[in-house]
Write a protein that holds these residues in place. Structure first.
Motif, PDB file in Angstrom:
ATOM      1  N   SER A 191       0.829  -1.210   0.000  1.00 30.60           N
ATOM      2  CA  SER A 191       0.000   0.000   0.000  1.00 30.60           C
ATOM      3  C   SER A 191       0.861   1.256   0.000  1.00 30.60           C
ATOM      4  CB  SER A 191      -0.922  -0.002   1.218  1.00 30.60           C
ATOM      5  OG  SER A 191      -0.160  -0.066   2.427  1.00 30.60           O
ATOM      6  N   ALA A 192       1.964   1.226   0.761  1.00 28.89           N
ATOM      7  CA  ALA A 192       2.874   2.376   0.790  1.00 28.89           C
ATOM      8  C   ALA A 192       3.558   2.557  -0.560  1.00 28.89           C
ATOM      9  CB  ALA A 192       3.912   2.199   1.889  1.00 28.89           C
ATOM     10  N   GLN A 193       3.907   1.452  -1.216  1.00 30.96           N
ATOM     11  CA  GLN A 193       4.531   1.553  -2.538  1.00 30.96           C
ATOM     12  C   GLN A 193       3.578   2.167  -3.554  1.00 30.96           C
ATOM     13  OE1 GLN A 193       5.982  -2.301  -3.648  1.00 30.96           O
ATOM     14  NE2 GLN A 193       7.523  -2.391  -2.021  1.00 30.96           N
ATOM     15  N   ARG A 194       2.312   1.760  -3.499  1.00 30.65           N
ATOM     16  CA  ARG A 194       1.326   2.335  -4.424  1.00 30.65           C
ATOM     17  C   ARG A 194       1.122   3.816  -4.143  1.00 30.65           C
ATOM     18  NH1 ARG A 194      -1.625  -2.582  -3.566  1.00 30.65           N
ATOM     19  NH2 ARG A 194      -2.969  -1.467  -2.090  1.00 30.65           N
ATOM     20  N   LEU A 195       1.095   4.169  -2.865  1.00 25.08           N
ATOM     21  CA  LEU A 195       0.950   5.575  -2.513  1.00 25.08           C
ATOM     22  C   LEU A 195       2.139   6.386  -2.992  1.00 25.08           C
ATOM     23  CD1 LEU A 195      -0.505   7.868  -0.998  1.00 25.08           C
ATOM     24  CD2 LEU A 195       0.714   7.148   1.084  1.00 25.08           C
ATOM     25  N   GLY A 196       3.353   5.849  -2.814  1.00 30.89           N
ATOM     26  CA  GLY A 196       4.541   6.555  -3.272  1.00 30.89           C
ATOM     27  C   GLY A 196       4.554   6.738  -4.775  1.00 30.89           C
ATOM     28  N   GLU A 197       4.195   5.692  -5.508  1.00 33.77           N
ATOM     29  CA  GLU A 197       4.156   5.806  -6.967  1.00 33.77           C
ATOM     30  C   GLU A 197       3.122   6.834  -7.421  1.00 33.77           C
ATOM     31  OE1 GLU A 197       3.368   1.875  -8.238  1.00 33.77           O
ATOM     32  OE2 GLU A 197       5.397   1.112  -7.806  1.00 33.77           O
ATOM     33  N   PHE A 198       1.968   6.837  -6.745  1.00 40.65           N
ATOM     34  CA  PHE A 198       0.936   7.824  -7.097  1.00 40.65           C
ATOM     35  C   PHE A 198       1.404   9.243  -6.814  1.00 40.65           C
ATOM     36  CE2 PHE A 198      -2.502  10.534  -5.475  1.00 40.65           C
ATOM     37  CZ  PHE A 198      -3.282  10.654  -6.622  1.00 40.65           C
ATOM     38  N   LEU A 199       2.027   9.464  -5.654  1.00 40.12           N
ATOM     39  CA  LEU A 199       2.480  10.807  -5.292  1.00 40.12           C
ATOM     40  C   LEU A 199       3.596  11.288  -6.225  1.00 40.12           C
ATOM     41  CD1 LEU A 199       2.491  10.639  -1.383  1.00 40.12           C
ATOM     42  CD2 LEU A 199       0.865  11.834  -2.855  1.00 40.12           C
ATOM     43  N   ILE A 200       4.484  10.393  -6.613  1.00 38.16           N
ATOM     44  CA  ILE A 200       5.563  10.772  -7.537  1.00 38.16           C
ATOM     45  C   ILE A 200       4.989  11.193  -8.882  1.00 38.16           C
ATOM     46  CG2 ILE A 200       7.543   9.887  -8.836  1.00 38.16           C
ATOM     47  CD1 ILE A 200       8.208   8.147  -6.404  1.00 38.16           C
ATOM     48  N   ALA A 201       4.058  10.387  -9.404  1.00 34.80           N
ATOM     49  CA  ALA A 201       3.441  10.724 -10.694  1.00 34.80           C
ATOM     50  C   ALA A 201       2.631  12.012 -10.591  1.00 34.80           C
ATOM     51  CB  ALA A 201       2.559   9.563 -11.156  1.00 34.80           C
ATOM     52  N   ALA A 202       1.888  12.168  -9.488  1.00 37.63           N
ATOM     53  CA  ALA A 202       1.064  13.367  -9.330  1.00 37.63           C
ATOM     54  C   ALA A 202       1.926  14.619  -9.181  1.00 37.63           C
ATOM     55  CB  ALA A 202       0.152  13.210  -8.114  1.00 37.63           C
ATOM     56  N   THR A 203       3.041  14.508  -8.468  1.00 37.39           N
ATOM     57  CA  THR A 203       3.909  15.666  -8.258  1.00 37.39           C
ATOM     58  C   THR A 203       4.535  16.136  -9.560  1.00 37.39           C
ATOM     59  OG1 THR A 203       4.423  14.960  -5.999  1.00 37.39           O
ATOM     60  CG2 THR A 203       5.935  16.504  -7.036  1.00 37.39           C
ATOM     61  N   SER A 204       5.092  15.200 -10.321  1.00 38.20           N
ATOM     62  CA  SER A 204       5.739  15.584 -11.576  1.00 38.20           C
ATOM     63  C   SER A 204       4.723  16.102 -12.586  1.00 38.20           C
ATOM     64  CB  SER A 204       6.510  14.402 -12.156  1.00 38.20           C
ATOM     65  OG  SER A 204       5.638  13.303 -12.378  1.00 38.20           O
ATOM     66  N   LEU A 248       4.445  24.388  12.400  1.00 37.43           N
ATOM     67  CA  LEU A 248       5.409  23.495  13.043  1.00 37.43           C
ATOM     68  C   LEU A 248       4.860  22.078  13.160  1.00 37.43           C
ATOM     69  CD1 LEU A 248       6.788  25.833  15.864  1.00 37.43           C
ATOM     70  CD2 LEU A 248       7.917  25.177  13.738  1.00 37.43           C
ATOM     71  N   LEU A 249       3.572  21.954  13.462  1.00 33.49           N
ATOM     72  CA  LEU A 249       2.966  20.623  13.554  1.00 33.49           C
ATOM     73  C   LEU A 249       2.992  19.909  12.214  1.00 33.49           C
ATOM     74  CD1 LEU A 249      -0.105  21.293  15.893  1.00 33.49           C
ATOM     75  CD2 LEU A 249       1.990  20.043  16.433  1.00 33.49           C
ATOM     76  N   ILE A 250       2.751  20.649  11.131  1.00 30.83           N
ATOM     77  CA  ILE A 250       2.793  20.041   9.799  1.00 30.83           C
ATOM     78  C   ILE A 250       4.198  19.557   9.489  1.00 30.83           C
ATOM     79  CG2 ILE A 250       2.605  20.560   7.332  1.00 30.83           C
ATOM     80  CD1 ILE A 250       0.272  22.381   7.987  1.00 30.83           C
ATOM     81  N   VAL A 251       5.200  20.362   9.864  1.00 31.95           N
ATOM     82  CA  VAL A 251       6.587  19.982   9.595  1.00 31.95           C
ATOM     83  C   VAL A 251       6.940  18.693  10.321  1.00 31.95           C
ATOM     84  CG1 VAL A 251       8.986  20.653   9.945  1.00 31.95           C
ATOM     85  CG2 VAL A 251       7.339  22.325   9.092  1.00 31.95           C
ATOM     86  N   PHE A 252       6.524  18.561  11.580  1.00 27.27           N
ATOM     87  CA  PHE A 252       6.866  17.361  12.351  1.00 27.27           C
ATOM     88  C   PHE A 252       6.022  16.158  11.944  1.00 27.27           C
ATOM     89  CE2 PHE A 252       8.679  20.483  15.348  1.00 27.27           C
ATOM     90  CZ  PHE A 252       9.916  19.902  15.540  1.00 27.27           C
ATOM     91  N   ALA A 253       4.788  16.389  11.504  1.00 25.96           N
ATOM     92  CA  ALA A 253       3.900  15.267  11.187  1.00 25.96           C
ATOM     93  C   ALA A 253       4.203  14.663   9.825  1.00 25.96           C
ATOM     94  CB  ALA A 253       2.437  15.728  11.251  1.00 25.96           C
ATOM     95  N   ILE A 254       4.361  15.490   8.811  1.00 28.44           N
ATOM     96  CA  ILE A 254       4.591  14.984   7.443  1.00 28.44           C
ATOM     97  C   ILE A 254       5.771  15.738   6.849  1.00 28.44           C
ATOM     98  CG2 ILE A 254       2.295  14.091   6.897  1.00 28.44           C
ATOM     99  CD1 ILE A 254       1.573  16.806   5.801  1.00 28.44           C
ATOM    100  N   HIS A 255       6.950  15.455   7.353  1.00 28.05           N
ATOM    101  CA  HIS A 255       8.108  16.247   6.960  1.00 28.05           C
ATOM    102  C   HIS A 255       8.419  16.130   5.480  1.00 28.05           C
ATOM    103  CE1 HIS A 255       9.433  12.280   8.397  1.00 28.05           C
ATOM    104  NE2 HIS A 255      10.338  12.339   7.435  1.00 28.05           N
ATOM    105  N   GLU A 256       8.046  15.011   4.833  1.00 30.29           N
ATOM    106  CA  GLU A 256       8.309  14.897   3.401  1.00 30.29           C
ATOM    107  C   GLU A 256       7.514  15.916   2.584  1.00 30.29           C
ATOM    108  OE1 GLU A 256       7.472  12.309   5.254  1.00 30.29           O
ATOM    109  OE2 GLU A 256       9.141  10.872   5.182  1.00 30.29           O
ATOM    110  N   LEU A 257       6.286  16.166   3.036  1.00 32.81           N
ATOM    111  CA  LEU A 257       5.401  17.063   2.287  1.00 32.81           C
ATOM    112  C   LEU A 257       5.229  18.426   2.949  1.00 32.81           C
ATOM    113  CD1 LEU A 257       2.592  14.463   1.454  1.00 32.81           C
ATOM    114  CD2 LEU A 257       4.483  15.171  -0.008  1.00 32.81           C
ATOM    115  N   ALA A 258       5.956  18.675   4.025  1.00 37.45           N
ATOM    116  CA  ALA A 258       5.722  19.902   4.788  1.00 37.45           C
ATOM    117  C   ALA A 258       6.023  21.155   3.977  1.00 37.45           C
ATOM    118  CB  ALA A 258       6.564  19.885   6.066  1.00 37.45           C
ATOM    119  N   ILE A 259       7.155  21.158   3.271  1.00 33.72           N
ATOM    120  CA  ILE A 259       7.552  22.371   2.539  1.00 33.72           C
ATOM    121  C   ILE A 259       6.538  22.740   1.463  1.00 33.72           C
ATOM    122  CG2 ILE A 259       9.310  23.384   1.051  1.00 33.72           C
ATOM    123  CD1 ILE A 259      11.406  21.839   2.556  1.00 33.72           C
ATOM    124  N   PRO A 260       6.142  21.813   0.573  1.00 38.05           N
ATOM    125  CA  PRO A 260       5.147  22.215  -0.428  1.00 38.05           C
ATOM    126  C   PRO A 260       3.792  22.562   0.163  1.00 38.05           C
ATOM    127  CG  PRO A 260       5.611  19.872  -0.578  1.00 38.05           C
ATOM    128  CD  PRO A 260       6.635  20.455   0.327  1.00 38.05           C
TER     129      PRO A 260
END
Length: 297
Positions: A191-204, A248-260
């Protein structure tokens, strides 16, 4: 005679001190200019890293470093103004140098980065048009700022999306790519792999669209807050404190997506407030007033 000698020696000492102070001021004035030039160097380095990647050997590392260099340019851009004001060495030369550096780091570099990172789903000519439009809007945004920034003495707001925020929004979608790649590792759940593939495709896929949106917002008349001046100067309201806590909570909770996510909130928040204030709120108030008037005897 002694009085004349004393006056002459005092004048010589005063002249020496004056020259020393002037030399010290000139030395301090160099620091803001060096910070501004550091901004330009980071922008050019970002272009250099992105240009090393060809379509047949695309690796995310060079694009990742190019995006990081855009953020490094944002740091230099945030520091040169306060340092110049602290040293009392603001000048027209510094303002023009800052705009020229911003045109490289926040105009050309993000557009070039978008061209290299976007997928083949988009036609190359369309991507080139979006990149050119972004670059032109960034240059026009900087030129307009140079001739209109004195309209608001407090300098708490910008007219149009600031070019560093626009560049940061574009670069943030590239920076998160290595973090999203970790979701697709073999040891991760399916499930995590599918989510990662979806997020990569959606981001690009979303990157060209986001680049076009921020380009239009840069030349708009929408008011954007000056984050540095509003958060780090003077006293602040409870609302500012709550926003900082949520960020700050967003940065600590989802640090991969916090900046965007944080940058997206900054980019889209002001247009939504402007739309609500100009179109929704007047109609809602008018409907409420008419409804209230209909029940009166």
């Amino acid at each position: 005679m002694n009085e004349i000698l004393d006056a002459t020696s005092a004048k010589a000492v005063a002249d020496k001190l004056s020259r020393r102070q002037a030399r010290r001021r000139r030395m301090v004035a160099i620091i803001p200019s060096l910070l501004t030039l550091g901004n330009a160097v980071c922008g050019f380095a970002a272009i250099t890293f992105a240009a090393k990647v060809g379509p047949e050997m695309a690796t995310p590392n060079d694009l990742y470093y190019a995006a990081l260099l855009i953020f490094a340019a944002m740091v230099f851009d945030a520091l040169d103004g306060p340092v110049a004001r602290l040293a009392r060495q603001t000048s027209a030369f510094g303002a023009q140098l800052d705009s020229l550096s911003d045109a490289i780091s926040f105009g050309v570099a993000p557009a070039f980065l978008m061209l290299k990172f976007s997928p083949v789903l988009f036609h190359p000519r369309l991507l080139w048009v979006i990149a050119v439009l972004y670059m032109l809007c960034a240059v026009m945004r900087l030129a307009r700022f140079n001739v209109t920034h004195d309209d608001e003495p407090a300098h708490e707001y910008f007219r149009g999306l600031p070019s560093p925020a626009a560049a940061g929004m574009v670069a943030s979608l590239v920076i998160i790519a290595p973090g999203l790649e970790r979701f697709t590792a073999p040891e991760m759940k399916e499930s995590a792999q599918r989510l990662g593939e979806f997020l990569i495709a959606a981001t690009s896929t979303a990157l060209p669209v986001v680049t076009l949106i921020v380009a239009c917002l840069m030349v708009s008349r929408i008011r954007y807050p000056h984050v540095f001046n509003q958060f780090f100067r003077g006293r602040h309201t409870y609302q500012h404190f709550v926003k900082l806590i949520f960020a700050l909570l967003i940065v600590f909770a989802i640090h991969e997506l916090a900046i965007p996510i944080v940058l997206f909130y900054f980019v889209i928040g002001s247009p939504l407030r402007a739309f609500w204030t100009r179109f929704v709120l007047p109609r809602w108030s008018g409907t409420s007033a008419s409804a209230g008037g209909s029940v009166r005897p």
